[in-house]
Motif scaffolding. Structure first.
Motif, PDB file in Angstrom:
ATOM      1  N   ARG A 167       3.243  -1.534   6.935  1.00 53.88           N
ATOM      2  CA  ARG A 167       2.323  -1.729   5.816  1.00 53.88           C
ATOM      3  C   ARG A 167       0.935  -2.163   6.293  1.00 53.88           C
ATOM      4  O   ARG A 167      -0.083  -1.655   5.831  1.00 53.88           O
ATOM      5  CB  ARG A 167       2.892  -2.749   4.828  1.00 53.88           C
ATOM      6  CG  ARG A 167       2.014  -2.967   3.604  1.00 53.88           C
ATOM      7  CD  ARG A 167       2.735  -3.773   2.557  1.00 53.88           C
ATOM      8  NE  ARG A 167       3.895  -3.061   2.060  1.00 53.88           N
ATOM      9  CZ  ARG A 167       3.863  -2.106   1.138  1.00 53.88           C
ATOM     10  NH1 ARG A 167       2.698  -1.758   0.597  1.00 53.88           N
ATOM     11  NH2 ARG A 167       4.959  -1.501   0.744  1.00 53.88           N
ATOM     12  N   ASN A 168       0.878  -3.092   7.242  1.00 55.92           N
ATOM     13  CA  ASN A 168      -0.440  -3.567   7.663  1.00 55.92           C
ATOM     14  C   ASN A 168      -1.211  -2.479   8.408  1.00 55.92           C
ATOM     15  O   ASN A 168      -2.441  -2.403   8.314  1.00 55.92           O
ATOM     16  CB  ASN A 168      -0.316  -4.828   8.521  1.00 55.92           C
ATOM     17  CG  ASN A 168       0.450  -4.588   9.812  1.00 55.92           C
ATOM     18  OD1 ASN A 168       1.457  -3.879   9.835  1.00 55.92           O
ATOM     19  ND2 ASN A 168      -0.003  -5.189  10.898  1.00 55.92           N
ATOM     20  N   GLU A 171      -2.510  -0.027   5.604  1.00 54.86           N
ATOM     21  CA  GLU A 171      -3.572  -0.656   4.829  1.00 54.86           C
ATOM     22  C   GLU A 171      -4.856  -0.782   5.644  1.00 54.86           C
ATOM     23  O   GLU A 171      -5.955  -0.579   5.123  1.00 54.86           O
ATOM     24  CB  GLU A 171      -3.115  -2.032   4.353  1.00 54.86           C
ATOM     25  CG  GLU A 171      -2.027  -1.982   3.283  1.00 54.86           C
ATOM     26  CD  GLU A 171      -1.598  -3.373   2.840  1.00 54.86           C
ATOM     27  OE1 GLU A 171      -2.068  -4.357   3.437  1.00 54.86           O
ATOM     28  OE2 GLU A 171      -0.789  -3.454   1.898  1.00 54.86           O
ATOM     29  N   ALA A 172      -4.724  -1.118   6.935  1.00 58.43           N
ATOM     30  CA  ALA A 172      -5.906  -1.248   7.785  1.00 58.43           C
ATOM     31  C   ALA A 172      -6.617   0.089   7.936  1.00 58.43           C
ATOM     32  O   ALA A 172      -7.856   0.156   7.874  1.00 58.43           O
ATOM     33  CB  ALA A 172      -5.500  -1.799   9.151  1.00 58.43           C
ATOM     34  N   THR A 257     -10.660  -5.145  10.487  1.00 57.92           N
ATOM     35  CA  THR A 257      -9.536  -5.440   9.589  1.00 57.92           C
ATOM     36  C   THR A 257      -8.694  -6.597  10.121  1.00 57.92           C
ATOM     37  O   THR A 257      -7.900  -7.181   9.373  1.00 57.92           O
ATOM     38  CB  THR A 257      -8.630  -4.207   9.410  1.00 57.92           C
ATOM     39  OG1 THR A 257      -8.013  -3.882  10.665  1.00 57.92           O
ATOM     40  CG2 THR A 257      -9.427  -3.012   8.894  1.00 57.92           C
ATOM     41  N   GLU A 259      -6.325  -6.260  12.252  1.00 56.29           N
ATOM     42  CA  GLU A 259      -4.951  -5.795  12.486  1.00 56.29           C
ATOM     43  C   GLU A 259      -4.785  -5.017  13.778  1.00 56.29           C
ATOM     44  O   GLU A 259      -3.670  -4.615  14.121  1.00 56.29           O
ATOM     45  CB  GLU A 259      -4.490  -4.930  11.313  1.00 56.29           C
ATOM     46  CG  GLU A 259      -4.464  -5.642   9.970  1.00 56.29           C
ATOM     47  CD  GLU A 259      -3.474  -6.785   9.927  1.00 56.29           C
ATOM     48  OE1 GLU A 259      -2.505  -6.762  10.715  1.00 56.29           O
ATOM     49  OE2 GLU A 259      -3.673  -7.719   9.137  1.00 56.29           O
ATOM     50  N   GLU A 320       3.166  -7.531  11.682  1.00 60.69           N
ATOM     51  CA  GLU A 320       2.870  -8.100  10.372  1.00 60.69           C
ATOM     52  C   GLU A 320       3.080  -9.609  10.406  1.00 60.69           C
ATOM     53  O   GLU A 320       4.028 -10.088  11.029  1.00 60.69           O
ATOM     54  CB  GLU A 320       3.795  -7.496   9.316  1.00 60.69           C
ATOM     55  CG  GLU A 320       3.710  -6.000   9.208  1.00 60.69           C
ATOM     56  CD  GLU A 320       4.977  -5.396   8.630  1.00 60.69           C
ATOM     57  OE1 GLU A 320       4.846  -4.640   7.656  1.00 60.69           O
ATOM     58  OE2 GLU A 320       6.072  -5.680   9.139  1.00 60.69           O
TER      59      GLU A 320
END
Length: 330
Positions: A167-168, A171-172, A257, A259, A320
């Motif tokens: 997910r990260n 999203e990044a 971001t 990440e 994450e």
């Protein structure tokens, strides 16, 4: 409410604050002549429930879970069917089991084929089955991978069996690509290559790409695409075609971001970025991105040289937060 036969005797208004228990005679208590006042109470208060007339007891507020904070754009992901073809062929193209594709799109059960341009749901957030990156990039796997969504500033391949990530990471990328696209009018879209398969694991011929935290991105080139070459296909970057301004902006947008763990790219292309970076960054920030000869031998800059990366960069994202099963090391 029915009370148990077992009782405790406690004083209500005893001036000397003495207690008579069920196993002790009242005569054993010293007194000033007046008998103590007693009341019958239940022995195990924790086993009692509130009277029906009071209604149910409200449970205490629980802390918000990570799943409750999932942003709306990632609760569902839709992809566009590229051709007129059967649902079975489409599910194979996208690396999604046919029964799950139909479960996500019940209307497909009554259709003999999927039409080009049709929007098909490929993901729905499930709080009981969250996306998780497990293990290391070279030895890990992915649980319930999040499909990389379609967007205006990037392109996905038609075959998307390895278009799933943590997910990260997803999203990044979406955040960085939007910044890139909004900063440059008519900028060529970022070409997104392989992430991981939906369940991760071995991704031949890659050594990594197993846990949803690795992605290949094509460099932004200052060259017109040719009609016989697909827009997403890698193209070798040279000093003449490598768009320094846009690639540097894209790299910074990804790093900003918070990440990104590392970015692997050819050292020759890194040298093209260095003059712009030196003019913009402090020496400390520059050393954060690039290798500095003679500096700390233990330095680990964000940009690493890796052979075979003259036509694309390889971005590795962090684990994450709170995911104890994720391993960041190579």
């Amino acid at each position: 409410m029915r009370l148990r036969s077992l009782i405790l005797l406690v004083p209500l208004l005893a001036s000397d604050e003495q207690v008579a228990t069920a196993s002790e005679p009242l005569s054993a208590i010293e007194s000033d002549g007046s008998p103590p006042t007693v009341v019958v109470v239940p022995p195990l208060l924790e086993e009692l429930t509130a009277p029906t007339a009071m209604g149910p007891v409200e449970p205490p507020d629980e802390e918000e879970t990570e799943e409750s904070e999932v942003d709306e754009p990632y609760r569902e992901v839709w992809w566009t069917a590229p051709f007129d073809e059967s649902a079975e062929t489409l599910s194979s193209r996208w690396g999604l089991p046919l029964y799950e594709l139909r479960a996500l799109n019940p209307e497909l059960g009554a259709m003999s084929s999927v039409h080009a341009g049709m929007q098909v749901r490929v993901y729905e957030h499930d709080e009981e089955r969250p996306t998780r990156s497990i293990g290391s990039p070279n030895r890990g796997r992915l649980q319930h991978g999040l499909p990389m969504p379609e967007g205006p500033y990037w392109t996905l391949r038609e075959r998307r069996t390895r278009a799933y990530g943590s997910r990260n990471a997803v999203e990044a990328m979406v955040t960085a690509f939007h910044r890139y696209g909004e900063a440059f009018e008519e900028a060529p879209p970022v070409r997104v290559g392989e992430l991981s398969s939906r369940r991760g694991g071995r991704a031949h011929p890659h050594v990594s790409h197993r846990a949803g935290r690795d992605v290949d991105l094509g460099y932004v080139l200052d060259v017109e695409p040719t009609p016989d070459q697909p827009a997403w296909q890698w193209k070798r970057a040279t000093a003449q075609t490598f768009d320094v301004e846009k690639n540097w902006f894209l790299i910074k947008a990804l790093v900003d971001t918070g990440e990104v763990q590392h970015i692997f790219m050819s050292r020759k292309l890194q040298r093209l970025l260095e003059p712009v970076a030196r003019a913009e960054l402090s020496p400390e920030e520059f050393a954060r991105y690039f290798y500095v000869p003679g500096a700390d031998p233990e330095q680990s800059p964000l940009l690493h040289h890796e052979n075979g990366h003259v036509d694309h960069m390889h971005v590795r994202f962090r684990c994450e937060p709170g995911n104890l099963r994720c391993r960041p090391r190579r």
